[in-house]
Design a protein around this motif. Structure first.
Motif, PDB file in Angstrom:
ATOM      1  N   VAL B   5      -6.560   5.860  -0.360  1.00  0.00           N
ATOM      2  CA  VAL B   5      -5.894   4.636  -0.793  1.00  0.00           C
ATOM      3  C   VAL B   5      -5.651   3.781   0.443  1.00  0.00           C
ATOM      4  O   VAL B   5      -5.402   4.299   1.533  1.00  0.00           O
ATOM      5  N   GLN B   6      -5.800   2.480   0.277  1.00  0.00           N
ATOM      6  CA  GLN B   6      -5.628   1.581   1.410  1.00  0.00           C
ATOM      7  C   GLN B   6      -4.689   0.440   1.053  1.00  0.00           C
ATOM      8  O   GLN B   6      -4.842  -0.188   0.008  1.00  0.00           O
ATOM      9  N   HIS B   7      -3.754   0.193   1.941  1.00  0.00           N
ATOM     10  CA  HIS B   7      -2.851  -0.966   1.830  1.00  0.00           C
ATOM     11  C   HIS B   7      -2.264  -1.128   0.430  1.00  0.00           C
ATOM     12  O   HIS B   7      -2.465  -2.148  -0.224  1.00  0.00           O
ATOM     13  N   ILE B   8      -1.546  -0.120   0.010  1.00  0.00           N
ATOM     14  CA  ILE B   8      -0.952  -0.184  -1.322  1.00  0.00           C
ATOM     15  C   ILE B   8       0.481  -0.712  -1.224  1.00  0.00           C
ATOM     16  O   ILE B   8       1.266  -0.258  -0.392  1.00  0.00           O
ATOM     17  N   TYR B   9       0.781  -1.688  -2.063  1.00  0.00           N
ATOM     18  CA  TYR B   9       2.136  -2.226  -2.173  1.00  0.00           C
ATOM     19  C   TYR B   9       2.599  -2.030  -3.595  1.00  0.00           C
ATOM     20  O   TYR B   9       1.809  -2.130  -4.537  1.00  0.00           O
ATOM     21  N   LYS B  10       3.890  -1.720  -3.758  1.00  0.00           N
ATOM     22  CA  LYS B  10       4.422  -1.670  -5.110  1.00  0.00           C
ATOM     23  C   LYS B  10       5.894  -2.018  -5.079  1.00  0.00           C
ATOM     24  O   LYS B  10       6.668  -1.453  -4.292  1.00  0.00           O
ATOM     25  N   SER B  11       6.266  -2.980  -5.895  1.00  0.00           N
ATOM     26  CA  SER B  11       7.690  -3.284  -5.984  1.00  0.00           C
ATOM     27  C   SER B  11       8.109  -3.309  -7.437  1.00  0.00           C
ATOM     28  O   SER B  11       7.335  -3.701  -8.320  1.00  0.00           O
ATOM     29  N   ASN B  13      10.986  -4.980  -9.673  1.00  0.00           N
ATOM     30  CA  ASN B  13      11.954  -6.066  -9.536  1.00  0.00           C
ATOM     31  C   ASN B  13      12.039  -6.455  -8.064  1.00  0.00           C
ATOM     32  O   ASN B  13      11.071  -6.916  -7.505  1.00  0.00           O
ATOM     33  N   ASN B  14      13.184  -6.235  -7.421  1.00  0.00           N
ATOM     34  CA  ASN B  14      13.260  -6.626  -6.008  1.00  0.00           C
ATOM     35  C   ASN B  14      13.225  -5.422  -5.080  1.00  0.00           C
ATOM     36  O   ASN B  14      13.488  -5.519  -3.898  1.00  0.00           O
ATOM     37  N   TYR B  15      12.908  -4.277  -5.655  1.00  0.00           N
ATOM     38  CA  TYR B  15      12.969  -3.045  -4.881  1.00  0.00           C
ATOM     39  C   TYR B  15      11.562  -2.642  -4.452  1.00  0.00           C
ATOM     40  O   TYR B  15      10.651  -2.545  -5.276  1.00  0.00           O
ATOM     41  N   ASN B  16      11.381  -2.441  -3.134  1.00  0.00           N
ATOM     42  CA  ASN B  16      10.070  -2.042  -2.639  1.00  0.00           C
ATOM     43  C   ASN B  16       9.899  -0.533  -2.728  1.00  0.00           C
ATOM     44  O   ASN B  16      10.620   0.223  -2.094  1.00  0.00           O
ATOM     45  N   ALA B  17       8.944  -0.099  -3.536  1.00  0.00           N
ATOM     46  CA  ALA B  17       8.706   1.339  -3.660  1.00  0.00           C
ATOM     47  C   ALA B  17       7.638   1.779  -2.681  1.00  0.00           C
ATOM     48  O   ALA B  17       7.685   2.888  -2.159  1.00  0.00           O
ATOM     49  N   LEU B  18       6.657   0.921  -2.411  1.00  0.00           N
ATOM     50  CA  LEU B  18       5.610   1.220  -1.450  1.00  0.00           C
ATOM     51  C   LEU B  18       5.319  -0.035  -0.645  1.00  0.00           C
ATOM     52  O   LEU B  18       5.181  -1.113  -1.189  1.00  0.00           O
ATOM     53  N   GLN B  19       5.225   0.141   0.663  1.00  0.00           N
ATOM     54  CA  GLN B  19       5.042  -1.000   1.540  1.00  0.00           C
ATOM     55  C   GLN B  19       3.839  -0.721   2.440  1.00  0.00           C
ATOM     56  O   GLN B  19       3.954   0.014   3.407  1.00  0.00           O
ATOM     57  N   ASP B  20       2.690  -1.245   2.064  1.00  0.00           N
ATOM     58  CA  ASP B  20       1.488  -1.107   2.877  1.00  0.00           C
ATOM     59  C   ASP B  20       1.186   0.357   3.228  1.00  0.00           C
ATOM     60  O   ASP B  20       1.194   0.744   4.389  1.00  0.00           O
ATOM     61  N   VAL B  21       0.921   1.149   2.219  1.00  0.00           N
ATOM     62  CA  VAL B  21       0.665   2.564   2.433  1.00  0.00           C
ATOM     63  C   VAL B  21      -0.833   2.847   2.365  1.00  0.00           C
ATOM     64  O   VAL B  21      -1.513   2.372   1.451  1.00  0.00           O
ATOM     65  N   SER B  22      -1.342   3.574   3.354  1.00  0.00           N
ATOM     66  CA  SER B  22      -2.743   3.992   3.357  1.00  0.00           C
ATOM     67  C   SER B  22      -2.803   5.488   3.619  1.00  0.00           C
ATOM     68  O   SER B  22      -2.023   6.008   4.411  1.00  0.00           O
ATOM     69  N   LEU B  23      -3.734   6.147   2.946  1.00  0.00           N
ATOM     70  CA  LEU B  23      -3.786   7.607   3.067  1.00  0.00           C
ATOM     71  C   LEU B  23      -5.167   8.087   2.655  1.00  0.00           C
ATOM     72  O   LEU B  23      -5.784   7.538   1.748  1.00  0.00           O
ATOM     73  N   LYS B  24      -5.649   9.131   3.365  1.00  0.00           N
ATOM     74  CA  LYS B  24      -6.930   9.702   2.982  1.00  0.00           C
ATOM     75  C   LYS B  24      -6.768  11.199   2.766  1.00  0.00           C
ATOM     76  O   LYS B  24      -6.158  11.887   3.574  1.00  0.00           O
ATOM     77  N   VAL B  25      -7.301  11.673   1.670  1.00  0.00           N
ATOM     78  CA  VAL B  25      -7.224  13.098   1.361  1.00  0.00           C
ATOM     79  C   VAL B  25      -8.642  13.625   1.278  1.00  0.00           C
ATOM     80  O   VAL B  25      -9.478  13.062   0.575  1.00  0.00           O
ATOM     81  N   ASN B  26      -8.917  14.716   2.013  1.00  0.00           N
ATOM     82  CA  ASN B  26     -10.281  15.253   2.010  1.00  0.00           C
ATOM     83  C   ASN B  26     -10.540  16.134   0.803  1.00  0.00           C
ATOM     84  O   ASN B  26      -9.622  16.634   0.169  1.00  0.00           O
ATOM     85  N   ASP B  27     -11.818  16.317   0.533  1.00  0.00           N
ATOM     86  CA  ASP B  27     -12.244  17.125  -0.604  1.00  0.00           C
ATOM     87  C   ASP B  27     -11.687  18.550  -0.469  1.00  0.00           C
ATOM     88  O   ASP B  27     -11.778  19.162   0.593  1.00  0.00           O
ATOM     89  N   GLY B  28     -11.111  19.041  -1.512  1.00  0.00           N
ATOM     90  CA  GLY B  28     -10.660  20.429  -1.543  1.00  0.00           C
ATOM     91  C   GLY B  28      -9.346  20.695  -0.846  1.00  0.00           C
ATOM     92  O   GLY B  28      -8.913  21.845  -0.743  1.00  0.00           O
ATOM     93  N   GLU B  29      -8.684  19.640  -0.376  1.00  0.00           N
ATOM     94  CA  GLU B  29      -7.433  19.823   0.356  1.00  0.00           C
ATOM     95  C   GLU B  29      -6.240  19.888  -0.587  1.00  0.00           C
ATOM     96  O   GLU B  29      -6.250  19.262  -1.640  1.00  0.00           O
TER      97      GLU B  29
END
Lengths: 285, 355, 294
Positions: B5-11, B13-29
């Motif tokens: 996932v790259q540059h994920i934002y989620k709010s 109402n006015n509450y930020n749940a995710l602020q520019d989150v990036s993450l990589k998960v490898n196969d089988g991990e």
């Protein structure tokens, strides 16, 4: 006589006996006696009264009309109740509480006024009345009007029962179903509907009782044309005012019987719903 | 299947749940999203599953095996999602629950009755509940329900397994057993798995890799020993175990402690002039050393694998030291005695600086 | 490194502002369909007909409205309707309280049956209740006869209306109080007793204040229902203008005389009254929820 401990301090026995006596007395005189009187009056001359009352073709026509009106208004309001509760309980949106208030309106409008607003709409002086009349379609003083006002007065019953129930159950199971690949209708029929079945039946039964017994609103729009637009409650009124009191009570006893049946079913369903809640609490523990 | 996932934002109402989150998960991990409640970990999991959509943003991407699935609905992503409160279908038997995902398939791809039967029985064996097929969820224990929920998710042969606080509602003993079982299961299936938890012990024990989240952001990603022994910042250090705070400074590669500090609530901006020491990295002496701080023994707790000694300085702030029973008996400590506390190892956090 | 990680130190910002939605996202389908249906159906069955009433009322001049809604005969009907409804709601507040209290706190033979009977007025059609009550309370009825010998005229008098309204509105008080009584934990009254309060003091200072909001809600619901009641009253009341003519009946009378404007004006007054009552219940509950739940 015992009091469960969770309900606090036990009252002295004389208080308990006094209050229970008042309770039984009040319920007996104010609630049970009227119902008993109906059957007593109806059966005063034995079943003969029924035989005479049911010989009248107007009685059969009233029974027919009542069943017809119920058979239309109950399913229609059930579909509405299901749609409204799905939209309101399963989704978050602005204006939800306003919508809930609007759905409750028919409970706040008295029966006579409910009937009257339909007259204003469809009566000859009404908005659509003249047009419909030109097309040869009669709403007021006819069956369509009776159906419409019955739908109006029984409008909130199913929705009111289902919305809190569905809100309480949440979305988890539906989300699980969707994540497992179920389509919307599959989710509704396989997951949601089984979970709300008792509450739904409960709402339908209350809706049904009111639809069969509605008097005020129907008497405004029906015109009580004997054998044509008189429902069972209106037929009772016609008989009673025509001094045919035994027949009136015989017909009334039929409606009272439906009422008692409704009560029995309702009590059973309340027990069922309570049991289901307990199971739900157990599963979520 | 790898997930990115790259540059994920989620709010909300006015509450930020995710602020520019990036993450990589490898196969089988098997990775664990670890953080306090409200850190955004569940939101991230639900966005990966497709149960939630991220805020509209051009740079945002959700890649499954390199393919953008942002537009796909949850069913199309073929994820196995296990809900925190199981979300079992209460009116269906265990068998029907597990078979549900297969039975609702369109006729063309739906397996035959016999195949479904076979598949469900196989899964029942996998979750060690053979013979429980006819029971209702209400007749199972919490741990059994959670395993049924897992089997139900596995029945549709998902490409990834997403677990939202799967053991959160269970008691400690059952959690322990299920944790070990989940780890074995993962070694057997080798399916890419993301687990959300607020329990650091659970994350450290089960996961190949830990993603520590706090206040809508990722604080650190690493193997369990990495995040535990080399925390990137105060938050990670505090979240993964107990930590003591001192006032002090670093001189010639040694921490000079001047006093015990009070614990602050963590705040991203407050990269402090504080020194952080884990309880087992503290030393207690009866005589003043080079860099010890004078304090009074407040409490002693001997229930455990080592002796826990609470020491307070004159300013009233407290630290906890964990010393071996041998050392404890050697010192013969009593409540109210004056001791000197020093650090074998200490950390200060300035951006990218650690001793 | 197997894992790419991006931790931005500054406040990251999205290139495009998140869209503001009317509702938050849900994976469940069918919102558009069910909401559309709900709104359409609600408009057709409830909102448009109600609008017809309001538009008709708005077509009157103020003097016209005043003359129609507040002439002596209408005023008399208001007095009778509101007066008898108030009496019925008060009677039910007292007896409904006792009934609910006994049903929840005591265990006695026949309790479950009694509990089920409370809903009779909901289940029995109002016209049926109306003729039954008349049969009991008219001069030859089993209770009416005795009352008449004592010089009390029950049927064809305001007393008869009160009796019918008490019958019809009892379930509202009992069914509102019951859950509140069931939810009360015994602990707070036990605490009061431990602190030395007498039984009566405990009831007066701990139990009754906790139940009062529910009692008030039940009272208001009973009152609102009584204001609009028609079927159970018309048989027993005798319908004498200025004496025992309730407002619902007056609306029908006006309508049958083709005086739609007169009926509209009275209907508006009654609608405003019942909406005001129901809104004050909502307001009360909102206020209490806010006060006690923080």
């Amino acid at each position: 006589m015992s009091v469960e401990n969770k309900h606090g301090i036990q009252d002295p026995l004389w208080v308990q006996w006094t209050l229970i006596t008042i309770t039984i007395g009040f319920v007996a005189i104010f609630l049970a006696l009227p119902v008993a009187i109906i059957f007593a009056e109806a059966l005063k001359d034995g079943l003969k009264t029924y035989a005479i009352a049911l010989k009248d073709p107007a009685a059969w026509s009233a029974i027919h009309l009542t069943l017809l009106v119920t058979a239309i208004s109950v399913p229609v309001n059930t579909v509405f109740g299901l749609a409204a509760s799905w939209a309101i309980a399963k989704f978050e949106f602005k204006g939800k509480s306003l919508l809930l208030t609007l759905i409750d309106i028919p409970f706040a409008v008295s029966p006579v006024i409910s009937g009257f607003i339909y007259v204003l709409l469809f009566g000859l002086q009404g908005w659509f009345g003249q047009t419909l009349s030109d097309w040869g379609f009669k709403v007021i003083f006819a069956v369509p009007g009776i159906v419409l006002v019955t739908i109006f007065v029984t409008f909130p019953f199913v929705a009111r029962e289902l919305i809190p129930l569905m809100q309480e159950q949440g979305n988890d199971e539906e989300q699980a179903a969707i994540s497992l690949g179920a389509k919307g209708w599959q989710t509704f029929f396989y997951v949601t509907l089984p979970n709300i079945r008792w509450g739904l039946l409960y709402g339908v039964i209350l809706c049904n009782a009111r639809a069969m017994g509605e008097f005020g609103a129907v008497s405004v729009v029906s015109g009580s044309i004997r054998g044509k637009t008189a429902t069972l409650p209106l037929h009772v009124e016609v008989l009673y005012n025509g001094f045919n009191v035994p027949a009136a009570f015989a017909m009334a006893s039929l409606l009272a019987l439906v009422g008692l049946l409704t009560l029995a079913l309702k009590t059973y369903l309340e027990w069922k719903v309570k049991q289901q809640r307990r199971e739900l609490a157990l599963v979520n523990e | 299947m790898g997930i990115e996932v790259q540059h994920i934002y989620k709010s909300f109402n006015n509450y930020n749940a995710l602020q520019d989150v990036s993450l990589k998960v490898n196969d089988g991990e098997l990775i664990a999203l670890l953080g306090p409640s409200g850190s955004g970990k569940t939101t991230l999991l639900r966005i990966i599953a497709g149960l939630e959509v991220p805020d509209l943003c051009e740079e945002s991407k959700i890649l499954f095996h390199g393919k953008d699935v942002a537009k796909q609905r949850v069913a199309e992503r073929q994820v196995g999602f296990v809900f925190q409160h199981y979300a079992l279908f209460k009116h269906m038997s265990v068998f029907e629950n597990i078979a549900f995902g297969l039975k609702v398939r369109p006729r063309a791809t739906r397996p035959s009755k016999a195949e479904i039967q076979h598949r469900v029985n196989e899964l029942l064996r996998l979750i060690q509940l053979d013979g429980f097929g006819n029971r209702l969820p209400s007749q199972l224990s919490g741990g059994q329900r959670q395993r049924v929920a897992l089997a139900r998710a596995l029945a549709i042969a998902p490409k990834v397994l997403l677990l939202d606080e799967p053991f959160g509602a269970l008691d400690a003993k059952v959690r322990q057993g299920l944790r070990a079982w989940l780890r074995r299961l993962h070694e057997e299936l080798h399916m890419t798995t993301i687990l959300v938890t607020h329990d650091q012990e659970e994350a450290l024990e089960v996961a190949d890799k830990i993603v520590v989240m706090n206040q809508a952001k990722i604080e650190q990603v690493g193997a369990p020993e990495e995040v535990f022994h080399r925390p990137a910042n105060e938050f990670v250090m505090d979240f993964l175990g107990h930590v003591n705070v001192f006032h002090g400074r670093v001189e010639n590669g040694r921490a000079r402690l001047t006093d015990i500090g009070s614990k602050l609530t963590w705040n991203r901006e407050a990269f402090g002039n504080a020194v952080y020491v884990r309880p087992h990295e503290l030393e207690i002496d009866r005589v003043a050393g080079d860099d010890g701080i004078r304090g009074t023994v407040r409490r002693i707790n001997l229930a455990g694998t080592c002796a826990k000694v609470v020491v307070a300085s004159s300013s009233g702030n407290e630290v906890v030291a964990e010393i071996s029973f041998e050392r404890f008996h050697e010192l013969g400590l009593q409540r109210g005695e004056t001791v000197f506390v020093s650090a074998k190892r200490a950390r200060v956090f300035t951006p990218d600086y650690e001793i | 490194m197997e894992l790419t990680l991006h931790v931005s130190l500054g406040e990251g910002s999205c290139a495009k502002q998140p869209m503001s939605r009317k509702r938050s996202y849900s994976v469940l389908p069918g919102f558009g369909l069910t909401m559309g249906y709900t709104l359409t159906y609600l408009s057709l069955i409830v909102l448009i007909p109600l609008a017809a009433l309001i538009v008709r009322a708005a077509s009157m001049s103020l003097e016209q409205f005043w003359a129609a809604a507040f002439n002596p005969r209408v005023m008399a009907s208001y007095r009778i309707t509101f007066g008898t409804s108030l009496v019925a709601a008060l009677v039910n507040s007292v007896f409904g309280f006792i009934v609910a209290w006994s049903l929840v706190r005591y265990r006695f033979v026949g309790r479950k049956l009694l509990d089920a009977l409370i809903d009779l007025p909901f289940a029995i059609p109002t016209a049926v209740s109306g003729i039954a009550l008349t049969a009991i309370y008219d001069r030859n009825g089993i209770l009416g006869h005795t009352l008449f010998q004592w010089g009390i005229k029950s049927a064809l008098s305001p007393l008869g209306i009160c009796i019918a309204l008490t019958f019809i509105s009892l379930p509202f008080v009992v069914r509102t109080l019951q859950p509140a009584l069931e939810e009360m934990d015994g602990e707070s009254e036990e605490a009061a007793m431990c602190l030395g309060a007498s039984r009566w003091e405990t009831f007066r200072r701990v139990i009754f204040p906790a139940l009062f909001p529910s009692l008030l809600t039940g009272f208001a619901l009973a009152f609102a229902r009584s204001l609009g009641e028609y079927g159970s009253v018309v048989f027993i009341s005798g319908n004498l203008p200025m004496k025992t003519e309730i407002t619902s009946l007056l609306i029908i009378t006006k309508f049958e005389q083709h005086d739609h404007l007169g009926a509209t004006a009275i209907a508006i007054v009654m609608l405003v009254a019942s909406f005001a009552i129901l809104m004050s219940i909502n307001g009360l509950q909102w206020y209490l929820a806010k006060k006690f739940r923080g």
